[in-house]
Design a protein around this motif. Structure first.
Motif: not given
Length: 189
Positions: A141-143, A145, A147, A150-151, A154, A179-180
């Motif tokens: 996952l890219n930093e 994106i 939150s 991202r959640s 993940e 996104f990734a």
């Protein structure tokens, strides 16, 4: 008869709408099938709320995708609330309203719609949505994106591994829209 979201024929018609074709005639010509078959699938997709009829233009009846319902179907299929106790319906609604999330789901469908094999698919829309998990599992996952997404990603990454063919288009969409990224260059299956 299977539900339209599980039906390969209905999915091919749906993907024609994703490509920007709007009328039964355009779709029939693109898919090399009868117009009556297209209308049959469009009516089934309309019945479950995935498409709607636009205002008629003369004798022409255009159709469009009901993206809100498609996004909810995506969440219910790829990440059911029962599978992700850390999310509740409010957080899922927030995702549906998130423009970046909308773009993620749309881009996965656009990637498939533009793939040459999309006219020969033997899976339904829900099957394609299930493949999303595998694409996320393979990703770093890219930093940068947002939150909220991202959640969600993940949580999907931690969920049960599902091996399925065709997650390549999802992986490309995740990578293409930032996104990734993937540790190895994606090779077409």
């Amino acid at each position: 008869m299977s539900r339209p979201e599980n039906d390969a024929g209905a999915f091919r018609v749906f993907l024609a709408l994703v490509k920007g074709l709007k009328t039964p005639s355009e779709i029939a010509e693109n898919l090399s099938i009868k117009k009556s078959t297209v209308v049959f699938h469009l009516n089934r997709l309309k019945h479950v709320g995935l498409v709607f009829r636009e205002e008629k233009i003369g004798k022409t009846q255009p159709y469009s995708i009901n993206w809100n319902n498609v996004l909810w179907l995506f969440l219910e299929t790829a990440a059911p609330i029962t599978t992700f106790p850390e999310f509740d319906k409010t957080e899922f609604q927030s995702l549906v309203e998130n423009v970046n999330f909308q773009n993620l789901v749309k881009s996965g469908l656009v990637e498939l719609a533009n793939h040459p094999s999309s006219q020969k698919l033997k899976i339904g829309l829900k099957d394609y949505f299930k493949m999303f998990k595998e694409a996320v599992k393979m990703a770093s996952l890219n930093e940068s994106i947002d939150s909220e997404i991202r959640s969600f990603l993940e949580a999907v990454k931690k969920s049960v591994w599902m091996e399925s063919p065709g997650s390549y288009q999802w992986a490309r969409a995740l990578e293409k829209y930032g996104f990734a990224s993937y540790p190895l260059k994606l090779a077409k299956p």
